[in-house]
Design an enzyme around this catalytic site. Structure first.
Site, PDB file in Angstrom:
ATOM      1  N   ALA A 195      16.433  48.353  24.725  1.00  0.00           N
ATOM      2  CA  ALA A 195      15.525  47.367  25.312  1.00  0.00           C
ATOM      3  C   ALA A 195      14.248  47.941  25.905  1.00  0.00           C
ATOM      4  O   ALA A 195      13.232  47.259  25.956  1.00  0.00           O
ATOM      5  CB  ALA A 195      16.261  46.564  26.383  1.00  0.00           C
ATOM      6  N   ALA A 196      14.287  49.174  26.451  1.00  0.00           N
ATOM      7  CA  ALA A 196      13.120  49.717  27.145  1.00  0.00           C
ATOM      8  C   ALA A 196      11.942  49.824  26.167  1.00  0.00           C
ATOM      9  O   ALA A 196      12.141  50.085  24.982  1.00  0.00           O
ATOM     10  CB  ALA A 196      13.451  51.086  27.727  1.00  0.00           C
ATOM     11  N   PRO A 197      10.701  49.581  26.650  1.00  0.00           N
ATOM     12  CA  PRO A 197      10.304  49.376  28.046  1.00  0.00           C
ATOM     13  C   PRO A 197      10.468  47.950  28.575  1.00  0.00           C
ATOM     14  O   PRO A 197      10.229  47.706  29.727  1.00  0.00           O
ATOM     15  CB  PRO A 197       8.826  49.764  28.027  1.00  0.00           C
ATOM     16  CG  PRO A 197       8.361  49.422  26.657  1.00  0.00           C
ATOM     17  CD  PRO A 197       9.522  49.714  25.751  1.00  0.00           C
ATOM     18  N   GLY A 198      10.856  46.985  27.734  1.00  0.00           N
ATOM     19  CA  GLY A 198      11.215  45.678  28.254  1.00  0.00           C
ATOM     20  C   GLY A 198      10.371  44.499  27.821  1.00  0.00           C
ATOM     21  O   GLY A 198      10.654  43.377  28.208  1.00  0.00           O
ATOM     22  N   SER A 199       9.353  44.717  26.994  1.00  0.00           N
ATOM     23  CA  SER A 199       8.496  43.594  26.589  1.00  0.00           C
ATOM     24  C   SER A 199       9.267  42.565  25.778  1.00  0.00           C
ATOM     25  O   SER A 199       9.114  41.351  25.977  1.00  0.00           O
ATOM     26  CB  SER A 199       7.305  44.110  25.778  1.00  0.00           C
ATOM     27  OG  SER A 199       6.508  44.968  26.554  1.00  0.00           O
ATOM     28  N   LYS A 200      10.108  43.031  24.863  1.00  0.00           N
ATOM     29  CA  LYS A 200      10.886  42.094  24.043  1.00  0.00           C
ATOM     30  C   LYS A 200      11.964  41.414  24.893  1.00  0.00           C
ATOM     31  O   LYS A 200      12.271  40.241  24.681  1.00  0.00           O
ATOM     32  CB  LYS A 200      11.508  42.823  22.856  1.00  0.00           C
ATOM     33  CG  LYS A 200      10.501  43.384  21.860  1.00  0.00           C
ATOM     34  CD  LYS A 200      11.209  44.021  20.683  1.00  0.00           C
ATOM     35  CE  LYS A 200      10.234  44.696  19.738  1.00  0.00           C
ATOM     36  NZ  LYS A 200       9.609  45.904  20.357  1.00  0.00           N
ATOM     37  N   ASP A 226      19.681  50.348  27.584  1.00  0.00           N
ATOM     38  CA  ASP A 226      18.944  51.517  27.100  1.00  0.00           C
ATOM     39  C   ASP A 226      19.664  52.776  27.560  1.00  0.00           C
ATOM     40  O   ASP A 226      20.268  52.801  28.644  1.00  0.00           O
ATOM     41  CB  ASP A 226      17.501  51.527  27.605  1.00  0.00           C
ATOM     42  CG  ASP A 226      16.599  52.379  26.710  1.00  0.00           C
ATOM     43  OD1 ASP A 226      16.092  51.832  25.717  1.00  0.00           O
ATOM     44  OD2 ASP A 226      16.422  53.581  26.989  1.00  0.00           O
ATOM     45  N   ASP A 285      16.368  46.826  17.922  1.00  0.00           N
ATOM     46  CA  ASP A 285      15.072  47.489  17.729  1.00  0.00           C
ATOM     47  C   ASP A 285      15.288  48.985  17.968  1.00  0.00           C
ATOM     48  O   ASP A 285      15.124  49.480  19.082  1.00  0.00           O
ATOM     49  CB  ASP A 285      14.041  46.904  18.706  1.00  0.00           C
ATOM     50  CG  ASP A 285      12.639  47.419  18.427  1.00  0.00           C
ATOM     51  OD1 ASP A 285      12.209  47.361  17.274  1.00  0.00           O
ATOM     52  OD2 ASP A 285      11.982  47.887  19.379  1.00  0.00           O
ATOM     53  N   CYS A 338       9.332  50.245  14.291  1.00  0.00           N
ATOM     54  CA  CYS A 338       7.874  50.339  14.208  1.00  0.00           C
ATOM     55  C   CYS A 338       7.513  51.516  13.298  1.00  0.00           C
ATOM     56  O   CYS A 338       6.604  52.288  13.581  1.00  0.00           O
ATOM     57  CB  CYS A 338       7.248  50.495  15.589  1.00  0.00           C
ATOM     58  SG  CYS A 338       7.896  51.868  16.568  1.00  0.00           S
TER      59      CYS A 338
END
Length: 852
Positions: A195-200, A226, A285, A338
């Site tokens: 999950a980090a850094p947390g935007s999603k 994370d 992700d 990415c």
């Protein structure tokens, strides 16, 4: 056992944030300077130079893979070498999102100077057409231009303030895409594995809070996980801006994320209705080589090599398989990276489909988000290993079979499964373009087996065209890869790996879980993970057979040979493990001695189940304190507060903060406690009440004040300690922070303030005094947390929230008529008669779920 060696190295290259900078720092420049340069006459000049955006190995690799056509290559390259436009997303669950949207459409779109792109003037900011409800925007100015251009200063300050508060999130445009394909609903249980850094994660929280009424919570929840502790802290800081009671942050290896399940010996326990933690949606992700971020992280150009993707393939498959095991039947999982590398993308998807044997389906989502420009996944690719192009697994040299595995190739076949019409191809052919060195100039280990680069690659027979590739030049963005899976049936029963001393034991465990007495629909693979994790949680995937991975030695050899990771030698690793065991034993014996000799001594490290040094999660059951809180604030009985409060301190007499959790999180925590506390919880719950520590605070009837983070949720349910202020008095409170009772403009407010009980109170802007842009009659009121002292009312709001609220109140329509009265009222900023409890830097007392 426990994965100590792997946990030190597997995320080494992903623990640091990449900044959007296009110049080398001073430290980088000075490191490359020669002594002669330091002594010459130009020593005082700056040595900063632009990053080199050339990497021949990169160009060769992606030309050979054919991710774009040869006609597009120049355009593709041009976009990769230009800075990435800044993008941001409006938080749809915040109180003022309509105001923000109105200002963007009617102020900044018209006032900002147009940006010249290839001789064509375009709007400085534009809405991203594919994102729902016009909530995502993109600026054609890079982040670096926003910081340095004076004409954009006001817009830049606006972005910074709203981002710190939580009204917007600055996030790369393509990074917003994966959560959209999850189709999250308010009642879903969602797992964000990396999950980090947390935007999603923040985006997922917005989705489950969509359409939620004020003062209520969604029935779903999100677990954000994370591995890296520092990145976990960043994740916690990011999601705190949402002020949510529906989130649990955990700290685990994603590929070994634990299963929470009530075993058969716990059937008669009066536990929660939730008996196994499974998820409706999983976001996977995974860690990747990250070459899709070259536009915002140009330092990647000099670091990139083909071995980065090869070294991560095994870890990515393990994480994704674990996600599918935790997914409910009928649920949806999104796998994303990415990266543009097919070994990290289509190869992983193909391997997942092969291992799941028809129990999961790769969905065709080409009709969803029709305005998003995307390309289908590719079905053929090659593997680059130590300077050689490999078209199938039969081309892999024997000493490289740990680094280049069958799953990396389109067919996924082993050597003996591949037809060999020409053995010479596998055993004697040399590479035409190989000169004995790899792409980085290193000497090849063995040139005896090297196929030519023009040999036709394998073609996968799986529907990989359903995957999505986003390339930079289609919509002026970064690059991303997305695949959407739906689970049709429980995963197939694993083939157990027999080990010494366990013959027949694994099959016996499998037979025990084929049929659950309670009728629960449980994957055999998931159930096996629960049983095996008790003895060796870090090896659960190997033991269950979900993922066939090399031994630890082979895995480490793979990572080292690809040049992706560095691990200590066997001797060094042994010394490290021995030292850790000594420290753990010493600390354990010290704690026991302290407990015997000094019973009241506070322990240095708390324990959360078996997780040493992690604050425990304890349900707060002090009925005396809870009753005082409910009576002091007049909390309605309809508000579910009892059983929903937790603390992070075993000593209930010294609890400083009390957190509130939703019903879904409450059930998950109860299940975790009964299941042996498998989850290592880093953060959970919404800070609702905070103990007063000031002299005046301890003399108040109620020792706990309402936290600004919890104010939006509890406000509709409190009936006492409330003041209603006119716009002018509300504005003065924000301006001067503390106002004495006689200095309020409105006489009724002076009287009511003096009648309040000493302690925390809430000041609400009267509904008739304000109108939110585009809002209806049911708009949430604006409120702030305050402290009623002996002679004054003081605001407990941090600086950023004060600034933002002050701007909004100043713009109220009714404020223009009331403003002249304010000049006649002498206001003195005074705190002589009260010690104001300082507002925590992470607090936000406004009604919107926002913190800095």
């Amino acid at each position: 056992m426990g994965g100590r060696g792997r946990s030190r190295t597997q995320r080494k290259h992903f623990s640091q944030n990449r900044e959007n900078v296009w110049k080398r720092s001073k430290s980088d420049a000075s490191a490359t300077d020669t002594p002669a340069d330091n002594n010459n006459n130009n020593a005082g000049k700056s040595h900063w130079e632009p990053f080199k955006t050339q990497n021949p190995a990169f160009d060769e690799y992606y030309k050979e893979q054919g991710i774009v056509s040869s006609e597009e290559w120049d355009t593709f390259n041009k976009f990769l070498r230009t800075p990435l436009p800044a993008a941001f997303r409006i938080n749809s669950s915040c109180q003022f999102y309509k105001d923000i949207l109105f200002r963007l459409e009617n102020d900044f779109m018209k006032s900002l100077p147009a940006e010249d792109t290839d001789g064509n003037a375009v709007n400085a900011i534009e809405v991203l057409p594919w994102y729902p409800d016009h909530l995502a925007w993109q600026s054609y100015y890079s982040r670096n231009q926003l910081r340095k251009n004076q004409a954009l200063e006001q817009f830049h300050e606006f972005l910074k303030l709203e981002n710190e508060i939580g009204n917007i999130t600055r996030q790369e445009a393509v990074s917003m895409v994966p959560p959209l394909f999850l189709d999250v609903r308010p009642d879903h249980f969602v797992l964000d594995m990396c999950a980090a850094p947390g935007s999603k994660t923040f985006q997922l929280l917005e989705m489950i809070y969509k359409l939620t009424e004020p003062g209520t919570l969604p029935t779903g929840m999100i677990i954000a996980n994370d591995l890296d502790v520092q990145r976990c802290n960043l994740l916690i800081h990011q999601t705190k801006r949402m002020c949510t009671a529906n989130l649990i942050v955990t700290n685990h290896e994603a590929q070994n994320f634990p299963s929470c399940h009530l075993h058969k010996n716990g059937e008669n326990i009066n536990g929660p209705a939730l008996r196994q933690l499974q998820f409706d949606r999983v976001l996977c992700d995974v860690p990747c080589s990250g070459d899709g971020t070259l536009r915002k992280a140009p330092d990647m150009w000099k670091k990139w090599n083909a071995g980065m993707g090869n070294g991560l393939f095994g870890l990515q498959v393990q994480i994704a398989m674990r996600g599918l095991a935790l997914l409910k039947v009928g649920g949806r999982m999104v796998y994303s990276t990415c990266s543009m590398n097919p070994v990290e993308n289509e190869a992983v998807v193909a391997e997942l489909l092969r291992r799941c044997k028809g129990t999961v389906e790769l969905l065709d989502v080409s009709t969803e988000l029709p305005q998003l420009a995307r390309r289908p996944g590719i079905k053929t690719w090659k593997v680059r290993d130590k300077g050689l192009w490999l078209t199938s697994y039969k081309d892999v040299r024997r000493n490289r079979q740990a680094a280049a595995t069958p799953g990396m190739f389109p067919s996924g076949k082993l050597y003996d499964e591949i037809s060999e019409p020409d053995q010479e191809t596998a055993n004697g052919q040399t590479c035409e373009n190989s000169n004995g060195t790899d792409e980085n100039g290193g000497e090849l280990i063995d040139n005896s087996v090297a196929p030519t680069s023009n040999v036709e690659a394998e073609v996968s027979d799986l529907p990989l065209e359903r995957c999505m590739r986003i390339v930079p030049h289609d919509q002026n963005s970064g690059a991303f890869f997305i695949a959407v899976f739906q689970k049709l049936l429980p995963l197939p029963a694993p083939t157990p790996v027999q080990r010494k001393g366990t013959k027949g034991e694994t099959q016996k465990q499998l037979n025990e879980v084929k049929e659950d007495k309670n009728g629960d629909d449980i994957d055999a693979s998931s159930e096996m993970d629960v049983k095996m994790s008790e003895a060796a949680p870090a090896a659960s995937l190997v033991d269950t057979g979900i993922c066939e991975i090399p031994s630890d030695a082979d895995q480490n050899k793979n990572l080292v040979e690809t040049g992706t990771l560095e691990i200590p030698s066997d001797a060094d690793q042994k010394k490290i493990n021995e030292q850790e065991e000594k420290e753990e034993n010493k600390a354990s014996s010290d704690d026991k001695a302290d407990a015997k000799t000094v019973p009241d001594k506070k322990r240095k490290l708390q324990m959360q189940g078996r997780w040493r040094g992690v604050d425990p999660v304890i349900f707060y059951k002090d009925e005396t304190v809870v009753s005082k809180i409910m009576d002091f604030y007049g909390i309605k009985e309809s508000f579910p507060i009892k059983g929903h409060l937790i603390s992070r301190n075993e000593d209930t007499s010294h609890v400083k903060r009390i957190y509130y959790v939703s019903n879904s999180v409450k059930e998950a925590l109860e299940l975790n406690l009964l299941g042996g506390q498998q989850l290592k919880i880093a953060a959970v719950g919404l800070k609702m009440f905070e103990r007063q520590t000031s002299k005046e605070g301890t003399s108040a009837p109620c020792l706990f004040r309402i936290s600004s983070e919890g104010l939006p949720l509890i406000l509709p349910h409190i009936t006492k300690q409330i003041l209603y202020a006119s716009p002018i008095d509300f504005k003065h409170l924000l301006q001067y922070k503390s106002i004495k009772f006689p200095d309020f403009v409105e006489p009724s407010l002076r009287e009511k303030a003096s009648e309040l009980i000493l302690g925390c109170c809430v000041v609400i802007l009267r509904a008739e005094g304000w109108v939110q842009s585009g809002s209806g009659e049911d708009a949430m009121p604006i409120a702030i947390g305050c402290w009623r002292g002996r002679t004054n009312v003081s605001v407990m709001v941090n600086a950023n929230d004060c600034q933002e609220l002050l701007e909004r109140v100043s713009a109220l329509r009714s404020d223009e008529a009331s403003e002249p009265v304010a000049d006649a009222v002498p206001i003195k900023e005074s705190t002589d008669d009260v010690t104001i409890p300082e507002a925590n830097g992470s607090d936000s007392s406004v009604m919107a779920p926002e913190t800095s």
